[in-house]
Design an enzyme around this catalytic site. Structure first.
Site, short mmCIF file in Angstrom:
data_model
loop_
_atom_site.label_atom_id
_atom_site.label_comp_id
_atom_site.label_asym_id
_atom_site.label_seq_id
_atom_site.Cartn_x
_atom_site.Cartn_y
_atom_site.Cartn_z
N ASP A 115 0.85 -1.19 0.00
CA ASP A 115 0.00 0.00 0.00
C ASP A 115 0.89 1.24 0.00
OD1 ASP A 115 0.92 0.30 2.63
OD2 ASP A 115 -0.95 -0.41 3.52
N ILE A 116 0.31 2.41 0.20
CA ILE A 116 1.10 3.65 0.13
C ILE A 116 2.12 3.76 1.27
CG2 ILE A 116 -0.69 4.92 -1.11
CD1 ILE A 116 -1.39 6.34 1.52
#
Length: 139
Positions: A15-16
Protein backbone atom coordinates in the site's frame (compact mmCIF):
# COMPACT_ATOMS: atom_id res chain seq x y z
CA UNK A 1 -2.27 -32.05 9.37
CA UNK A 2 -0.30 -28.85 8.75
CA UNK A 3 0.22 -27.47 5.27
CA UNK A 4 2.60 -24.65 4.36
CA UNK A 5 3.00 -22.54 1.26
CA UNK A 6 5.45 -19.70 0.67
CA UNK A 7 4.61 -16.36 -0.92
CA UNK A 8 7.14 -13.70 -1.85
CA UNK A 9 5.91 -10.15 -1.26
CA UNK A 10 5.80 -8.27 -4.56
CA UNK A 11 5.38 -4.57 -5.26
CA UNK A 12 1.71 -4.91 -6.12
CA UNK A 13 1.02 -6.33 -2.63
CA UNK A 14 2.05 -3.03 -1.00
CA UNK A 15 0.00 0.00 0.00
CA UNK A 16 1.10 3.65 0.13
CA UNK A 17 2.93 2.95 3.40
CA UNK A 18 5.10 0.37 1.58
CA UNK A 19 3.95 -2.62 3.59
CA UNK A 20 1.52 -5.38 2.67
CA UNK A 21 -2.02 -4.04 2.43
CA UNK A 22 -4.43 -5.70 4.85
CA UNK A 23 -6.70 -6.89 2.02
CA UNK A 24 -3.78 -8.80 0.47
CA UNK A 25 -3.54 -10.98 3.57
CA UNK A 26 -6.99 -12.36 2.72
CA UNK A 27 -5.54 -13.48 -0.64
CA UNK A 28 -2.45 -14.98 1.02
CA UNK A 29 -4.66 -16.88 3.46
CA UNK A 30 -6.86 -18.10 0.63
CA UNK A 31 -3.80 -19.32 -1.28
CA UNK A 32 -2.82 -21.26 1.85
CA UNK A 33 -6.25 -22.87 2.07
CA UNK A 34 -6.25 -23.85 -1.61
CA UNK A 35 -2.82 -25.43 -1.20
CA UNK A 36 -4.12 -27.27 1.87
CA UNK A 37 -7.13 -28.59 -0.05
CA UNK A 38 -4.90 -29.60 -2.98
CA UNK A 39 -2.63 -31.60 -0.67
CA UNK A 40 -5.68 -33.04 1.06
CA UNK A 41 -7.06 -34.20 -2.30
CA UNK A 42 -10.05 -31.84 -2.40
CA UNK A 43 -8.68 -28.95 -4.46
CA UNK A 44 -9.51 -30.41 -7.85
CA UNK A 45 -12.26 -32.78 -6.69
CA UNK A 46 -15.38 -31.85 -8.66
CA UNK A 47 -17.64 -34.48 -7.04
CA UNK A 48 -18.99 -31.98 -4.49
CA UNK A 49 -19.60 -29.36 -7.16
CA UNK A 50 -21.38 -31.96 -9.30
CA UNK A 51 -23.69 -32.59 -6.32
CA UNK A 52 -24.35 -28.85 -5.93
CA UNK A 53 -22.34 -28.63 -2.71
CA UNK A 54 -19.77 -25.94 -2.02
CA UNK A 55 -17.67 -24.63 0.84
CA UNK A 56 -18.82 -21.13 1.81
CA UNK A 57 -16.70 -18.92 4.06
CA UNK A 58 -18.96 -17.54 6.79
CA UNK A 59 -16.45 -16.01 9.19
CA UNK A 60 -12.87 -14.76 9.14
CA UNK A 61 -11.10 -13.36 12.20
CA UNK A 62 -7.66 -11.87 11.56
CA UNK A 63 -5.11 -10.57 14.04
CA UNK A 64 -2.31 -8.52 12.50
CA UNK A 65 0.88 -9.00 14.54
CA UNK A 66 3.73 -7.56 12.44
CA UNK A 67 4.19 -5.88 9.09
CA UNK A 68 5.55 -7.49 5.96
CA UNK A 69 7.40 -5.56 3.27
CA UNK A 70 8.69 -5.85 -0.28
CA UNK A 71 10.85 -8.93 -0.82
CA UNK A 72 9.82 -10.71 2.38
CA UNK A 73 9.10 -14.41 2.03
CA UNK A 74 6.00 -15.35 3.97
CA UNK A 75 5.05 -18.85 5.02
CA UNK A 76 1.32 -19.46 5.22
CA UNK A 77 0.58 -22.32 7.64
CA UNK A 78 -2.86 -23.91 7.50
CA UNK A 79 -4.46 -26.62 9.61
CA UNK A 80 -7.90 -27.76 10.72
CA UNK A 81 -8.89 -26.43 14.11
CA UNK A 82 -12.49 -27.58 14.60
CA UNK A 83 -14.93 -29.89 12.89
CA UNK A 84 -18.63 -29.23 13.42
CA UNK A 85 -21.80 -30.82 12.08
CA UNK A 86 -22.01 -28.39 9.15
CA UNK A 87 -18.80 -26.43 9.49
CA UNK A 88 -15.04 -26.56 9.51
CA UNK A 89 -12.77 -24.01 11.16
CA UNK A 90 -9.21 -23.64 9.96
CA UNK A 91 -6.38 -21.99 11.87
CA UNK A 92 -3.91 -20.08 9.74
CA UNK A 93 -0.68 -18.35 10.62
CA UNK A 94 1.55 -16.27 8.37
CA UNK A 95 5.19 -16.28 9.44
CA UNK A 96 8.07 -14.22 8.06
CA UNK A 97 10.34 -17.03 6.84
CA UNK A 98 13.54 -15.11 7.61
CA UNK A 99 12.77 -13.49 10.98
CA UNK A 100 10.27 -16.13 12.16
CA UNK A 101 8.00 -13.29 13.33
CA UNK A 102 4.28 -14.04 13.34
CA UNK A 103 2.77 -11.60 10.87
CA UNK A 104 -0.89 -12.71 10.89
CA UNK A 105 -3.07 -15.18 12.78
CA UNK A 106 -6.50 -16.05 11.43
CA UNK A 107 -9.43 -18.36 12.05
CA UNK A 108 -11.56 -19.12 9.01
CA UNK A 109 -14.90 -20.93 9.24
CA UNK A 110 -16.59 -22.61 6.29
CA UNK A 111 -20.00 -24.23 6.08
CA UNK A 112 -20.99 -27.03 3.77
CA UNK A 113 -23.49 -25.23 1.53
CA UNK A 114 -26.20 -26.63 -0.73
CA UNK A 115 -26.65 -24.46 -3.80
CA UNK A 116 -30.12 -25.96 -4.41
CA UNK A 117 -31.34 -25.30 -0.86
CA UNK A 118 -29.35 -22.08 -0.52
CA UNK A 119 -28.53 -23.16 3.02
CA UNK A 120 -25.88 -24.83 5.12
CA UNK A 121 -26.23 -28.62 5.32
CA UNK A 122 -24.67 -31.38 7.38
CA UNK A 123 -21.36 -32.65 6.04
CA UNK A 124 -21.91 -35.74 3.89
CA UNK A 125 -20.67 -38.87 5.73
CA UNK A 126 -17.94 -39.69 3.20
CA UNK A 127 -16.58 -36.14 3.39
CA UNK A 128 -16.70 -36.14 7.19
CA UNK A 129 -14.76 -39.43 7.26
CA UNK A 130 -12.14 -38.04 4.88
CA UNK A 131 -11.71 -34.94 7.04
CA UNK A 132 -11.60 -36.94 10.28
CA UNK A 133 -8.89 -39.14 8.80
CA UNK A 134 -6.86 -36.10 7.75
CA UNK A 135 -7.10 -34.34 11.11
CA UNK A 136 -6.59 -37.46 13.18
CA UNK A 137 -9.98 -37.70 14.87
CA UNK A 138 -10.32 -41.10 16.49
CA UNK A 139 -13.50 -42.71 17.65
Amino acid sequence: MLNTVQIKVRGYHLDIFQHVNNARYLEFLEEGRWAFFDDFGMGSDTALMDEGIAWAVVNININFRAEASFGDVLEVQTRYAKLGNRSITMKQTIINAETKDTVVEADVTYVCFSKALKAAIALPDDLRQKIELAIGVSE
